[in-house]
Write a protein that holds these residues in place. Structure first.
Motif, PDB file in Angstrom:
ATOM      1  N   LYS A  60      -4.458   2.353  -6.949  1.00  0.00           N
ATOM      2  CA  LYS A  60      -3.026   2.581  -7.221  1.00  0.00           C
ATOM      3  C   LYS A  60      -2.114   3.317  -6.179  1.00  0.00           C
ATOM      4  CE  LYS A  60       0.986   3.916  -9.647  1.00  0.00           C
ATOM      5  NZ  LYS A  60       1.711   5.055  -9.941  1.00  0.00           N
ATOM      6  N   ALA A  61      -2.702   4.236  -6.055  1.00  0.00           N
ATOM      7  CA  ALA A  61      -1.713   5.533  -4.938  1.00  0.00           C
ATOM      8  C   ALA A  61      -2.027   4.659  -3.584  1.00  0.00           C
ATOM      9  CB  ALA A  61      -2.476   6.779  -4.930  1.00  0.00           C
ATOM     10  N   ILE A  62      -3.117   4.074  -3.346  1.00  0.00           N
ATOM     11  CA  ILE A  62      -3.174   3.482  -1.875  1.00  0.00           C
ATOM     12  C   ILE A  62      -2.424   2.268  -1.791  1.00  0.00           C
ATOM     13  CG2 ILE A  62      -4.649   2.007  -0.324  1.00  0.00           C
ATOM     14  CD1 ILE A  62      -5.111   5.153  -0.290  1.00  0.00           C
ATOM     15  N   VAL A  63      -2.102   1.414  -2.679  1.00  0.00           N
ATOM     16  CA  VAL A  63      -1.393   0.163  -2.815  1.00  0.00           C
ATOM     17  C   VAL A  63       0.241   0.524  -2.634  1.00  0.00           C
ATOM     18  CG1 VAL A  63      -0.442  -1.689  -4.434  1.00  0.00           C
ATOM     19  CG2 VAL A  63      -2.864  -1.225  -3.884  1.00  0.00           C
ATOM     20  N   PHE A  78       1.509  -0.484   6.544  1.00  0.00           N
ATOM     21  CA  PHE A  78       0.456  -1.589   6.190  1.00  0.00           C
ATOM     22  C   PHE A  78       0.371  -2.088   4.728  1.00  0.00           C
ATOM     23  CE2 PHE A  78      -3.937  -3.256   4.977  1.00  0.00           C
ATOM     24  CZ  PHE A  78      -3.934  -4.395   5.932  1.00  0.00           C
ATOM     25  N   PHE A  79       0.362  -1.098   3.818  1.00  0.00           N
ATOM     26  CA  PHE A  79       0.265  -1.359   2.335  1.00  0.00           C
ATOM     27  C   PHE A  79       1.729  -1.502   1.821  1.00  0.00           C
ATOM     28  CE2 PHE A  79      -4.064   0.258   2.800  1.00  0.00           C
ATOM     29  CZ  PHE A  79      -4.593  -0.332   1.876  1.00  0.00           C
ATOM     30  N   ASN A  80       2.673  -1.335   2.722  1.00  0.00           N
ATOM     31  CA  ASN A  80       3.993  -2.185   2.073  1.00  0.00           C
ATOM     32  C   ASN A  80       3.877  -3.683   2.144  1.00  0.00           C
ATOM     33  OD1 ASN A  80       5.344   0.517   1.559  1.00  0.00           O
ATOM     34  ND2 ASN A  80       6.454   0.445   3.482  1.00  0.00           N
ATOM     35  N   TRP A  81       3.412  -4.069   3.199  1.00  0.00           N
ATOM     36  CA  TRP A  81       3.295  -5.461   3.285  1.00  0.00           C
ATOM     37  C   TRP A  81       2.373  -6.163   2.331  1.00  0.00           C
ATOM     38  CZ3 TRP A  81       1.662  -4.542   9.282  1.00  0.00           C
ATOM     39  CH2 TRP A  81       3.039  -4.184   9.973  1.00  0.00           C
ATOM     40  N   ILE A  82       1.117  -5.352   2.240  1.00  0.00           N
ATOM     41  CA  ILE A  82       0.129  -5.855   0.992  1.00  0.00           C
ATOM     42  C   ILE A  82       0.900  -5.935  -0.256  1.00  0.00           C
ATOM     43  CG2 ILE A  82      -1.857  -5.250  -0.260  1.00  0.00           C
ATOM     44  CD1 ILE A  82      -2.528  -6.265   2.601  1.00  0.00           C
ATOM     45  N   ARG A  83       1.323  -4.843  -0.630  1.00  0.00           N
ATOM     46  CA  ARG A  83       2.454  -4.765  -1.860  1.00  0.00           C
ATOM     47  C   ARG A  83       3.405  -5.754  -1.953  1.00  0.00           C
ATOM     48  NH1 ARG A  83       3.896   0.019  -1.140  1.00  0.00           N
ATOM     49  NH2 ARG A  83       6.197  -0.341  -1.030  1.00  0.00           N
ATOM     50  N   GLU A  84       4.226  -5.843  -0.791  1.00  0.00           N
ATOM     51  CA  GLU A  84       5.306  -6.829  -1.123  1.00  0.00           C
ATOM     52  C   GLU A  84       4.775  -8.272  -1.236  1.00  0.00           C
ATOM     53  OE1 GLU A  84       8.532  -6.053  -1.761  1.00  0.00           O
ATOM     54  OE2 GLU A  84       7.719  -4.078  -1.777  1.00  0.00           O
ATOM     55  N   PHE A 155     -10.388   1.761   3.242  1.00  0.00           N
ATOM     56  CA  PHE A 155     -11.771   1.461   3.543  1.00  0.00           C
ATOM     57  C   PHE A 155     -11.791   0.083   3.658  1.00  0.00           C
ATOM     58  CE2 PHE A 155     -11.893   5.417   0.879  1.00  0.00           C
ATOM     59  CZ  PHE A 155     -12.386   6.112   2.107  1.00  0.00           C
ATOM     60  N   THR A 156     -11.194  -0.841   2.783  1.00  0.00           N
ATOM     61  CA  THR A 156     -11.612  -2.369   2.867  1.00  0.00           C
ATOM     62  C   THR A 156     -11.021  -2.820   4.392  1.00  0.00           C
ATOM     63  OG1 THR A 156     -10.966  -2.495   0.781  1.00  0.00           O
ATOM     64  CG2 THR A 156     -11.030  -4.373   1.701  1.00  0.00           C
ATOM     65  N   TYR A 157      -9.929  -2.602   4.867  1.00  0.00           N
ATOM     66  CA  TYR A 157      -9.341  -3.027   5.961  1.00  0.00           C
ATOM     67  C   TYR A 157     -10.019  -2.476   7.074  1.00  0.00           C
ATOM     68  CZ  TYR A 157      -6.574  -5.528   2.516  1.00  0.00           C
ATOM     69  OH  TYR A 157      -6.074  -6.221   1.609  1.00  0.00           O
ATOM     70  N   THR A 158     -10.308  -1.126   6.960  1.00  0.00           N
ATOM     71  CA  THR A 158     -10.945  -0.350   8.076  1.00  0.00           C
ATOM     72  C   THR A 158     -12.148  -0.832   8.422  1.00  0.00           C
ATOM     73  OG1 THR A 158      -9.889   1.871   7.257  1.00  0.00           O
ATOM     74  CG2 THR A 158     -11.966   2.030   8.797  1.00  0.00           C
ATOM     75  N   LEU A 159     -12.973  -1.210   7.355  1.00  0.00           N
ATOM     76  CA  LEU A 159     -14.233  -1.808   7.746  1.00  0.00           C
ATOM     77  C   LEU A 159     -14.150  -3.187   8.516  1.00  0.00           C
ATOM     78  CD1 LEU A 159     -17.371  -2.136   7.298  1.00  0.00           C
ATOM     79  CD2 LEU A 159     -17.148  -3.025   5.040  1.00  0.00           C
ATOM     80  N   LEU A 160     -13.311  -3.934   8.230  1.00  0.00           N
ATOM     81  CA  LEU A 160     -12.899  -5.188   8.962  1.00  0.00           C
ATOM     82  C   LEU A 160     -12.448  -4.868  10.225  1.00  0.00           C
ATOM     83  CD1 LEU A 160     -12.335  -8.141   9.209  1.00  0.00           C
ATOM     84  CD2 LEU A 160     -10.187  -7.856   8.077  1.00  0.00           C
ATOM     85  N   THR A 190      -3.769   0.652  14.943  1.00  0.00           N
ATOM     86  CA  THR A 190      -4.239   0.004  13.609  1.00  0.00           C
ATOM     87  C   THR A 190      -5.555   0.805  12.793  1.00  0.00           C
ATOM     88  OG1 THR A 190      -5.796  -1.543  14.641  1.00  0.00           O
ATOM     89  CG2 THR A 190      -3.393  -2.222  14.193  1.00  0.00           C
ATOM     90  N   ILE A 191      -6.726   0.958  13.636  1.00  0.00           N
ATOM     91  CA  ILE A 191      -7.824   1.829  13.183  1.00  0.00           C
ATOM     92  C   ILE A 191      -7.394   3.248  12.725  1.00  0.00           C
ATOM     93  CG2 ILE A 191     -10.087   2.476  13.449  1.00  0.00           C
ATOM     94  CD1 ILE A 191     -10.356  -0.170  14.979  1.00  0.00           C
ATOM     95  N   GLY A 192      -6.711   3.869  13.693  1.00  0.00           N
ATOM     96  CA  GLY A 192      -6.462   5.369  13.549  1.00  0.00           C
ATOM     97  C   GLY A 192      -5.458   5.533  12.630  1.00  0.00           C
ATOM     98  N   GLY A 193      -4.622   4.493  12.570  1.00  0.00           N
ATOM     99  CA  GLY A 193      -3.483   4.408  11.528  1.00  0.00           C
ATOM    100  C   GLY A 193      -3.774   4.429   9.951  1.00  0.00           C
ATOM    101  N   LEU A 194      -4.991   3.618   9.747  1.00  0.00           N
ATOM    102  CA  LEU A 194      -5.713   3.630   8.585  1.00  0.00           C
ATOM    103  C   LEU A 194      -6.221   4.793   8.038  1.00  0.00           C
ATOM    104  CD1 LEU A 194      -6.548  -0.022   8.006  1.00  0.00           C
ATOM    105  CD2 LEU A 194      -4.661   1.053   6.881  1.00  0.00           C
ATOM    106  N   THR A 195      -7.086   5.437   8.997  1.00  0.00           N
ATOM    107  CA  THR A 195      -7.989   6.531   9.066  1.00  0.00           C
ATOM    108  C   THR A 195      -7.969   7.310  10.246  1.00  0.00           C
ATOM    109  OG1 THR A 195      -9.135   5.615   7.247  1.00  0.00           O
ATOM    110  CG2 THR A 195      -9.928   7.710   7.969  1.00  0.00           C
ATOM    111  N   ILE A 196      -7.343   8.379  10.409  1.00  0.00           N
ATOM    112  CA  ILE A 196      -7.062   9.301  11.527  1.00  0.00           C
ATOM    113  C   ILE A 196      -8.188   9.480  12.419  1.00  0.00           C
ATOM    114  CG2 ILE A 196      -6.938  11.391  10.666  1.00  0.00           C
ATOM    115  CD1 ILE A 196      -4.666  12.079  12.613  1.00  0.00           C
ATOM    116  N   THR A 197      -9.363   9.947  11.697  1.00  0.00           N
ATOM    117  CA  THR A 197     -10.457  10.280  12.369  1.00  0.00           C
ATOM    118  C   THR A 197     -11.166   8.999  13.050  1.00  0.00           C
ATOM    119  OG1 THR A 197     -11.682  10.075  10.554  1.00  0.00           O
ATOM    120  CG2 THR A 197     -11.094  12.200  10.887  1.00  0.00           C
TER     121      THR A 197
END
Length: 422
Positions: A60-63, A78-84, A155-160, A190-197
């Motif tokens: 819920k927090a991620i969405v 990114f999740f603004n687009w997913i949610r909307e 993690f879902t979209y990071t893996l992709l 995109t990759i760093g934006g989802l998880t900085i490390t």
């Protein structure tokens, strides 16, 4: 521009009948699983439960927000687009249709991820079709891929994205071409934006471009591309937090202290059962009492350390095969890229101990490395039929064990849903 777009679409999406078959198979399997969960249970998204309903995921927090800015700096957008989009499909309601849309977006992402693994095995490594299919199916049964196939998470979209980028970088390096600055910047954001490390992993292939350390011009160009990517990423990051950069350090320190000081289980067991193992082979589960800090109590599900020696044997055998592959292909730059990427996660979670007590949730950052290194092991013995047959037999046995174990544990997961989340 049109040609580049066509090439990009061919790399991301199925472009042959075999790739389409792999995509369709997993889309149906994961889609059936996610659809059933979304229609019958509220666990995928429940407005009352911000985090930790199952395996410490923050659905819920991620969405709603994309997650904390210090670890997921650009995930908010990114999740603004997913949610909307999900709200558009559901008519503005966070109901069953909303959950179903979120589940299917995750399903499509993970199904495309399996296609990337298959493409790499078939096109980069050059394995026979049967071997590529076996390893891809093996990957598709990982606990991480199963859970992420219906979980709306970073993690879902990071893996992709990591799978796509590693395949793309491998194509470029195989042709002895450099990774363009535009592609590097896009991957970094995109990759760093989802998880900085994970932005560090974007730069690893640059180190293995042809003659990069022998030609000053090429080295300078590589430095320029890295600096360009870093500047663009940092600017967008600071823009996201209104340039209040001091918050980054304070929040990061708080997160490290929170997630690295758990002593309930020996480190070696957390490494095997959670980091290396939990992302592949489900252990048993335990329920915990949770609350949302607003008066609502709920049940959470966590993984326990392995209790069976067969599970430890399975993971140790997989790690032995991965190490065997690395040593056998030590001079292969594509193998080195995968190994360094994996080592980066090992340092963060096993040595620095960040999140080690729940390391199974971080599988989306590294599980793609397992099937690819296994593929390189098969490649190393392609001219030795006996060893190749032995590896195929061994993979078949591991596949059967993984299938039986994870199906059994998913039945426990459904029992948990039946009890608490109808």
């Amino acid at each position: 521009m049109k040609t580049k777009l066509i090439h990009l679409l061919k790399q991301v999406f199925p472009s042959t009948y075999s790739e389409l078959a792999v995509f369709s198979f997993f889309l149906i399997c994961y889609g059936t699983l996610g659809t059933y969960i979304a229609l019958h249970y509220r666990i995928i998204f429940d407005s009352r439960i911000p985090w930790d309903a199952y395996f410490s995921f923050d659905n819920k927090a991620i969405v709603m927000t994309g997650g904390s800015f210090e670890r997921h700096p650009l995930a908010y957008y990114f999740f603004n687009w997913i949610r909307e989009f999900s709200l558009f499909i559901s008519g503005g309601k966070m109901d069953t249709t909303f959950r179903l849309t979120l589940a299917w977006l995750s399903n499509i992402a993970i199904s495309l991820c399996t296609v990337q693994i298959f493409k790499y095995l078939k096109s980069i490594i050059g394995l026979p079709l049967n071997t590529s299919l076996l390893i891809t199916l093996f990957f598709g049964l990982f606990s991480t891929t199963i859970i992420l196939s219906f979980t709306p998470e970073n993690f879902t979209y990071t893996l992709l994205l990591l799978s796509i980028y590693n395949y793309y970088a491998a194509l470029k390096l195989r042709k002895e071409e450099k990774i363009p600055g535009s592609a590097l910047t896009l991957a970094g954001i995109t990759i760093g934006g989802l998880t900085i490390t994970n932005i560090v992993k974007v730069f690893i292939p640059i180190l293995f471009e042809k003659d990069i350390f022998k030609n000053w011009k090429k080295l300078g160009n590589a430095v320029f591309r890295i600096v360009l990517t870093t500047v663009c990423f940092v600017f967008l990051y600071l823009l996201r937090i209104d340039f209040k950069y001091e918050n980054i350090f304070s929040k990061t320190n708080q997160q490290y202290e929170k997630f690295s000081n758990v002593e309930s289980i020996p480190d070696w067991d957390m490494m095997l059962s959670y980091f290396f193992g939990g992302s592949i082979l489900f252990p048993s589960f335990m329920t915990t009492d949770k609350h949302n800090m607003k008066g609502f109590d709920f049940k959470g599900l966590l993984m326990e350390p392995y209790s069976s020696p067969f599970c430890y044997a399975f993971i140790i055998l997989i790690l032995a095969m991965i190490l065997w592959s690395y040593l056998k292909n030590f001079k292969n730059k594509l193998v080195q890229i995968l190994a360094i990427s994996f080592l980066f996660d090992i340092v963060i979670h096993c040595i620095m101990r960040f999140g080690l007590h729940t390391a199974y949730i971080y599988g989306g950052h590294f599980v793609f490395v397992y099937p690819l290194l296994l593929g390189w092991l098969f490649y190393a013995y392609k001219s030795k039929p006996k060893t190749s047959s032995f590896l195929t037999l061994l993979m078949g046995i591991l596949f059967v064990f993984l299938l039986a174990n994870n199906l059994f544990r998913m039945s426990d997961f459904f029992q948990f849903l039946e009890t608490y989340y109808q």
